[in-house]
Design an enzyme around this catalytic site. Structure first.
Site, PDB file in Angstrom:
ATOM      1  N   ALA A   1      18.901 -11.661  14.315  1.00  0.00           N
ATOM      2  CA  ALA A   1      18.858 -11.139  12.631  1.00  0.00           C
ATOM      3  C   ALA A   1      18.800 -12.341  11.649  1.00  0.00           C
ATOM      4  CB  ALA A   1      20.196 -10.418  12.480  1.00  0.00           C
TER       5      ALA A   1
ATOM      6  N   ALA B   1      23.165 -13.727  24.468  1.00  0.00           N
ATOM      7  CA  ALA B   1      24.585 -13.470  24.778  1.00  0.00           C
ATOM      8  C   ALA B   1      24.769 -12.089  24.905  1.00  0.00           C
ATOM      9  CB  ALA B   1      25.133 -13.714  23.099  1.00  0.00           C
TER      10      ALA B   1
ATOM     11  N   SER C   1      24.144 -11.692  12.036  1.00  0.00           N
ATOM     12  CA  SER C   1      24.371 -10.131  11.958  1.00  0.00           C
ATOM     13  C   SER C   1      25.836  -9.913  12.541  1.00  0.00           C
ATOM     14  CB  SER C   1      23.630  -9.593  12.748  1.00  0.00           C
ATOM     15  OG  SER C   1      23.585  -9.853  14.329  1.00  0.00           O
TER      16      SER C   1
ATOM     17  N   THR D   1      25.315 -13.018  19.630  1.00  0.00           N
ATOM     18  CA  THR D   1      24.884 -14.682  19.119  1.00  0.00           C
ATOM     19  C   THR D   1      25.415 -14.417  17.776  1.00  0.00           C
ATOM     20  OG1 THR D   1      22.987 -14.868  20.350  1.00  0.00           O
ATOM     21  CG2 THR D   1      23.376 -16.390  18.940  1.00  0.00           C
TER      22      THR D   1
ATOM     23  N   GLU E   1      29.013  -2.959  18.909  1.00  0.00           N
ATOM     24  CA  GLU E   1      28.858  -3.525  17.470  1.00  0.00           C
ATOM     25  C   GLU E   1      30.227  -3.469  16.845  1.00  0.00           C
ATOM     26  OE1 GLU E   1      25.849  -1.583  15.322  1.00  0.00           O
ATOM     27  OE2 GLU E   1      24.341  -2.796  16.038  1.00  0.00           O
TER      28      GLU E   1
ATOM     29  N   LEU F   1      26.883 -23.170  -6.162  1.00  0.00           N
ATOM     30  CA  LEU F   1      27.596 -22.456  -5.071  1.00  0.00           C
ATOM     31  C   LEU F   1      28.968 -22.200  -5.321  1.00  0.00           C
ATOM     32  CD1 LEU F   1      26.386 -23.580  -1.631  1.00  0.00           C
ATOM     33  CD2 LEU F   1      26.031 -21.313  -2.561  1.00  0.00           C
TER      34      LEU F   1
ATOM     35  N   GLU G   1      30.256 -22.265  -7.963  1.00  0.00           N
ATOM     36  CA  GLU G   1      30.566 -21.564  -9.173  1.00  0.00           C
ATOM     37  C   GLU G   1      30.788 -19.788  -8.734  1.00  0.00           C
ATOM     38  OE1 GLU G   1      28.560 -21.271 -13.110  1.00  0.00           O
ATOM     39  OE2 GLU G   1      28.204 -23.036 -12.396  1.00  0.00           O
TER      40      GLU G   1
END
Length: 451
Positions: A12, A99, A140, A145, A183, A252, A254
């Site tokens: 992903a 994985a 993901s 992985t 998942e 970033l 911020e």
């Protein structure tokens, strides 16, 4: 210079990475071989896109990115694809065996063989930076992985680069469309491990994106390419202020300062507008007021949850294109009066605004229309706890029967890690609940607790 390093983990992460870098190249006028005709300063320079691209002496622009997967097929597509010349071969790291949707393999057995190589590559990229700002990690929740290796990497990055911010873009498993039975296990294990290492995590729910593609773009059967192109627009909007000069630029750090009230509550909800196909865009005028209003429609969110059931803690609107502050202020004022947007009572109704004059770019031949202006809203709302509750429920159903647990234990995990992770998630749900409670009633008992 404030550089950012992007790390794309698992299938992903890599495929979203492809979509994002394709879009960045189009936005900056960088060709697939890394040449940039418009760039006058060869081999360096302090242009704002240098936050994401480093330049070689030959005038080639190389993404500051690392692609990692524990099996080679997905990254092989990058190695042979259109943008094969853009990346340095060492930036594309692959293992031999995958994985297998198993967090334990990504985190313990297979992941530990490749982690040092990955950190070595990241170190090389970091050494080229003059002022590294932080990392953007794409992955993901559901894959082996994406869940296992990412959490290992985040732990190691915290050790090596303690003070640098780490932002995640995480693909949340879709409630209806599932690619793996386990998942919920992977998601909860990775969230538990990464919770203390991540500064801010933008979740994207595949199902929500499917629905947007179906409803707004009239794509009957959206493919991952459709989804990723839409996701890349959102990522691009969030990072636009780092890559272009704008009127109100956002750093970033911020984001974190404005969106994260407590360290654990760092899961903002992203909403993007306008998502519209070319034939429709021709007939609609999409004013600032309209696109701002669209951001408060649950239908345009990237995660399925209902902000009308929750309260907002913070809200950040990132505009790009032909937008002036006057229109924005008017739009926000209208929304405050019309919409029933509930903020928590300990937070004044602040909207943080960023404006970038670079209009949104679309991939030629893609589904989205070229528009003059777009907005991405990042809001931290207690409603996202619904998403966690859904996931926790699925975890409980399987874990009550200890289904599939032996695969994890066989890879060297202990069963205790499951219950520990689940307790942490229960605590997270509780945190969200407490944050939403009005502070006046609970003043007495709250005093004793430390935050």
């Amino acid at each position: 210079m404030r550089e950012c390093i992007s790390i794309h983990v698992g299938q992903a992460g890599v495929q979203i990475g492809n979509a994002c870098w394709e879009l960045y190249c189009l936005e900056h006028g960088i060709q697939p071989d890394g040449q940039m005709p418009s760039d006058k300063t060869i081999g360096g320079g302090d242009d704002s896109f240098n936050t994401f691209f480093s330049e070689t002496g030959a005038g080639k622009h190389v993404p500051r990115a690392v692609f990692v997967d524990l099996e080679p097929t997905v990254i092989d597509e990058v190695r042979t694809g259109t943008y094969r010349q853009l990346f340095h071969p060492e930036q594309l790291i692959t293992g031999k065996e995958d994985a297998a949707n198993n967090y334990a393999r990504g985190h313990y057995t297979i992941g530990k063989e490749i982690i040092d190589l990955v950190l070595d590559r990241i170190r090389k990229l970091a050494d080229q930076c003059t002022g590294l700002q932080g990392f953007l990690v794409f992955h993901s929740f559901g894959g082996g992985t994406g869940s296992g290796f990412t959490s290992l990497l985040m732990e190691r990055l915290s050790v090596d680069y303690g003070k640098k911010s780490k932002l995640e873009f995480s693909i949340y498993p879709a409630p209806q469309v599932s690619t793996a039975v386990v998942e919920p296990y992977n998601s909860i294990l990775t969230t538990h491990t990464t919770l203390e290492h991540s500064d801010c995590a933008f979740m994207v729910d595949n199902e929500a994106i499917y629905d947007i593609c179906r409803r707004n773009l009239d794509i009957e059967r959206p493919t991952y390419t459709n989804l990723n192109r839409l996701i890349s627009q959102i990522v691009s909007s969030i990072t636009a202020s780092l890559r272009f000069d704008g009127a109100l630029n956002v750093d970033l750090t911020e984001f974190q300062t404005n969106l994260v009230p407590y360290p654990r509550i760092h899961f903002p909800l992203a909403t993007y507008a306008p998502v519209i196909s070319a034939e429709k865009a021709y007939h609609e005028q999409l004013s600032v007021a309209e696109i701002t209003n669209a951001c408060f429609e649950p239908a345009n969110q990237m995660v399925k949850c209902d902000p009308r059931h929750g309260k907002y803690m913070a809200c950040c609107l990132l505009y790009r294109g032909d937008v002036v502050p006057k229109d924005v202020n008017a739009a926000i004022a209208t929304i405050k009066t019309k919409r029933s947007i509930q903020f928590v009572d300990w937070c004044p109704t602040g909207f943080k605004v960023g404006i970038n004059y670079q209009p949104p770019t679309v991939v030629p031949g893609g589904d989205l229309a070229k528009v003059q202006r777009a907005v991405c809203m990042l809001s931290n709302t207690t409603a996202i706890a619904e998403a966690w509750a859904r996931l926790d429920h699925k975890f409980d159903l399987m874990y009550a029967k200890r289904a599939f647990v032996h695969w994890y234990v066989g890879e060297g995990m202990e069963e205790g890690e499951f219950s520990e992770a689940r307790e942490d998630m229960a605590a997270l749900e509780k945190d969200y609940e407490e944050v939403g409670v009005d502070s006046v009633e609970g003043e007495g008992e709250e005093e004793g607790e430390e935050y």
